[in-house]
Design a protein around this motif. Structure first.
Motif, PDB file in Angstrom:
ATOM      1  N   THR B  41       0.009   9.557  -5.754  1.00  0.00           N
ATOM      2  CA  THR B  41       0.047   9.853  -4.318  1.00  0.00           C
ATOM      3  C   THR B  41       0.941   8.888  -3.563  1.00  0.00           C
ATOM      4  O   THR B  41       0.923   8.838  -2.328  1.00  0.00           O
ATOM      5  CB  THR B  41      -1.374   9.792  -3.719  1.00  0.00           C
ATOM      6  OG1 THR B  41      -1.933   8.483  -3.938  1.00  0.00           O
ATOM      7  CG2 THR B  41      -2.290  10.831  -4.341  1.00  0.00           C
ATOM      8  N   ARG B  42       1.738   8.118  -4.273  1.00  0.00           N
ATOM      9  CA  ARG B  42       2.514   7.048  -3.642  1.00  0.00           C
ATOM     10  C   ARG B  42       3.586   7.560  -2.685  1.00  0.00           C
ATOM     11  O   ARG B  42       4.081   6.808  -1.848  1.00  0.00           O
ATOM     12  CB  ARG B  42       3.148   6.152  -4.704  1.00  0.00           C
ATOM     13  CG  ARG B  42       4.174   6.857  -5.534  1.00  0.00           C
ATOM     14  CD  ARG B  42       4.685   5.986  -6.667  1.00  0.00           C
ATOM     15  NE  ARG B  42       5.449   6.835  -7.596  1.00  0.00           N
ATOM     16  CZ  ARG B  42       5.615   6.546  -8.874  1.00  0.00           C
ATOM     17  NH1 ARG B  42       5.104   5.458  -9.384  1.00  0.00           N
ATOM     18  NH2 ARG B  42       6.306   7.357  -9.648  1.00  0.00           N
ATOM     19  N   ASP B  43       3.975   8.836  -2.766  1.00  0.00           N
ATOM     20  CA  ASP B  43       4.973   9.366  -1.835  1.00  0.00           C
ATOM     21  C   ASP B  43       4.457   9.432  -0.413  1.00  0.00           C
ATOM     22  O   ASP B  43       5.243   9.567   0.540  1.00  0.00           O
ATOM     23  CB  ASP B  43       5.411  10.770  -2.271  1.00  0.00           C
ATOM     24  CG  ASP B  43       6.285  10.739  -3.515  1.00  0.00           C
ATOM     25  OD1 ASP B  43       6.449  11.794  -4.147  1.00  0.00           O
ATOM     26  OD2 ASP B  43       6.799   9.647  -3.852  1.00  0.00           O
ATOM     27  N   PHE B  44       3.144   9.389  -0.256  1.00  0.00           N
ATOM     28  CA  PHE B  44       2.513   9.450   1.073  1.00  0.00           C
ATOM     29  C   PHE B  44       1.583   8.240   1.195  1.00  0.00           C
ATOM     30  O   PHE B  44       0.380   8.330   0.946  1.00  0.00           O
ATOM     31  CB  PHE B  44       1.740  10.763   1.238  1.00  0.00           C
ATOM     32  CG  PHE B  44       2.610  11.978   1.056  1.00  0.00           C
ATOM     33  CD1 PHE B  44       2.686  12.622  -0.176  1.00  0.00           C
ATOM     34  CD2 PHE B  44       3.377  12.458   2.103  1.00  0.00           C
ATOM     35  CE1 PHE B  44       3.513  13.719  -0.358  1.00  0.00           C
ATOM     36  CE2 PHE B  44       4.200  13.562   1.933  1.00  0.00           C
ATOM     37  CZ  PHE B  44       4.271  14.199   0.702  1.00  0.00           C
ATOM     38  N   PRO B  45       2.131   7.073   1.611  1.00  0.00           N
ATOM     39  CA  PRO B  45       1.376   5.807   1.523  1.00  0.00           C
ATOM     40  C   PRO B  45       0.063   5.787   2.306  1.00  0.00           C
ATOM     41  O   PRO B  45      -0.934   5.270   1.814  1.00  0.00           O
ATOM     42  CB  PRO B  45       2.357   4.780   2.094  1.00  0.00           C
ATOM     43  CG  PRO B  45       3.699   5.390   1.905  1.00  0.00           C
ATOM     44  CD  PRO B  45       3.513   6.867   2.024  1.00  0.00           C
ATOM     45  N   ASP B  46       0.060   6.340   3.514  1.00  0.00           N
ATOM     46  CA  ASP B  46      -1.183   6.322   4.302  1.00  0.00           C
ATOM     47  C   ASP B  46      -2.251   7.163   3.614  1.00  0.00           C
ATOM     48  O   ASP B  46      -3.407   6.747   3.484  1.00  0.00           O
ATOM     49  CB  ASP B  46      -0.934   6.873   5.712  1.00  0.00           C
ATOM     50  CG  ASP B  46      -0.367   5.810   6.636  1.00  0.00           C
ATOM     51  OD1 ASP B  46      -0.148   6.099   7.819  1.00  0.00           O
ATOM     52  OD2 ASP B  46      -0.137   4.665   6.158  1.00  0.00           O
TER      53      ASP B  46
END
Lengths: 127, 179
Positions: B41-46
Motif C-alpha cells: 500500500t506504499r503508493d498511498f502513504p496516508d
C-alpha cells in the motif's frame, strides 16, 4: 534503584524500547506496541514509576510510539493517570509525545489522552 | 435500520484482492503480514498508515475472540479466522471474518450499528469514555471497533451468517480512501 531498560528486536517488533533512567528521571517508551498480554509488559514499567515517584523526583516522560494498539493505549493511560496523581500530590512531571507529522491520526490520539488523563502532553514532531 | 452518520462508499466493480490469509492468527504471523501490508500500500502513504493500524486492530480481535481456536500447546493457542485486503481505484477495503457464538454475533452487530450512527465527534467521546471505564489489565480497552471506524471515516460493514444452532460467521469490512 536500577534503570529500567528493555530492548526490542526484529523478531519481537511488537515490544517497544523502554529506557527509564533513575539519575535523570527521563523515561522513554519508543517504537511500536502491539504485544499480546499487554498488561504483563507494562506492569514492570508501572512498578518502576511507582517506586521512583515515591522518592519525590521529577519525571520526564518521552513517548515516541509510532503505532500502538488499543490494548496498549489503555496501559499508556494508566501511566498517564499515575503521573497525574503524582502531579496533584505535588510531584513534578513533564510529558512529551514525539510523533510523525505525516501520521494523520496521531494528533487526535494525543488530544484524547490529554482529555482523558488531564495532563498537558506536549506534541513534538520528529519528522 | 438505524440512522447512519457514517457514509458508505459506492463500490465500483473493479475490485481486486491485494493480500489475504486464512488460518491461526498468531502474533508472529500477523507481524510478517503487516510488513506486506505496508509494502503493498506504499503508493498511498496516508492510507497505508491507516490500514496498518486497522490491520492489527481487527486481526488481534480474531486472535483474542474468535470462537475457533488453534492450540499447539497450552502456551500457544490463538484464534482462527481470515483477513483480506481488497482495492479498487479509489478505496482500500479491509475485511476480517471469524466464527463467533451466535449471541456474540448479535451483540457485535448491534455495536457496529450504534457506532455507525455516531458522527466523528460523538464517536471520539464514546471511545474516550469507554477507555476510561474499561478495566484494562487483562481485558484490554474494548475500543477496537470504535478505533477502526474513526480511522476509516466510513460506516463499518458487518455481515452475520448463521452456521448452526451455536455459531455464526462474523464478517467485518472497513473502508479507507486511498487519497
Amino acid at each position: 534503584m536500577e534503570n529500567l531498560v528493555m530492548h526490542t528486536s526484529p523478531e519481537t517488533p511488537y515490544f517497544p524500547r523502554v529506557n527509564f533512567n533513575y539519575e535523570t528521571g527521563v523515561c522513554e517508551i519508543a517504537g511500536e506496541s502491539f504485544m499480546e498480554e499487554t498488561y504483563k509488559f507494562y506492569a514492570p514499567l508501572m512498578a518502576w514509576l511507582e517506586e521512583y515517584i515515591a522518592e519525590k523526583k521529577k519525571v520526564i516522560l518521552n513517548l515516541k510510539l509510532t503505532y500502538f494498539n488499543t490494548s496498549s493505549s489503555r496501559s499508556i493511560l494508566d501511566i498517564l493517570d499515575l503521573l497525574r496523581e503524582y502531579k496533584e500530590s505535588g510531584g513534578e512531571i513533564e510529558v512529551y509525545w514525539f510523533y510523525d507529522s505525516n501520521d494523520p491520526d496521531m494528533e487526535d490520539e494525543v488530544e484524547d489522552f490529554r482529555i482523558e488523563s488531564g495532563i498537558d502532553i506536549q506534541l513534538k514532531p520528529f519528522k | 435500520m438505524k440512522k447512519m452518520a457514517r457514509p458508505i462508499p459506492s463500490l465500483k466493480k473493479n475490485i481486486k484482492t491485494v493480500l489475504s490469509y486464512e488460518g491461526p492468527f498468531f502474533i508472529h504471523i500477523l507481524t510478517v503480514f503487516s510488513k506486506y501490508v505496508k509494502i503493498l500500500t506504499r503508493d498511498f502513504p496516508d492510507a497505508s498508515k491507516k490500514i496498518y493500524k486497522i490491520f492489527f486492530e481487527l486481526s488481534q480481535n480474531i486472535t483474542y475472540y474468535s470462537a475457533e481456536i488453534n492450540e499447539v500447546n497450552k502456551d500457544n493457542r490463538t484464534g482462527v479466522g481470515m483477513f483480506r485486503l481488497d482495492e479498487d481505484n479509489n478505496f482500500y477495503f479491509f475485511t476480517t471474518e471469524n466464527k463467533v457464538l451466535r449471541e456474540h454475533g448479535i451483540i457485535l452487530k448491534n455495536r457496529c450499528e450504534y457506532i455507525n450512527s455516531l458522527d466523528t465527534k460523538d464517536l471520539r467521546e464514546l471511545k474516550r469514555e469507554q477507555r476510561i471505564l474499561s478495566q484494562g489489565e487483562k481485558l484490554g480497552a474494548h475500543i477496537g471497533l470504535m478505533q477502526a471506524a474513526l480511522i476509516s471515516n466510513y460506516a463499518l460493514i458487518i455481515k452475520i451468517k448463521k452456521i448452526d444452532k451455536k455459531y455464526s460467521m462474523y464478517r467485518l469490512t472497513v473502508t479507507l480512501d486511498k487519497i
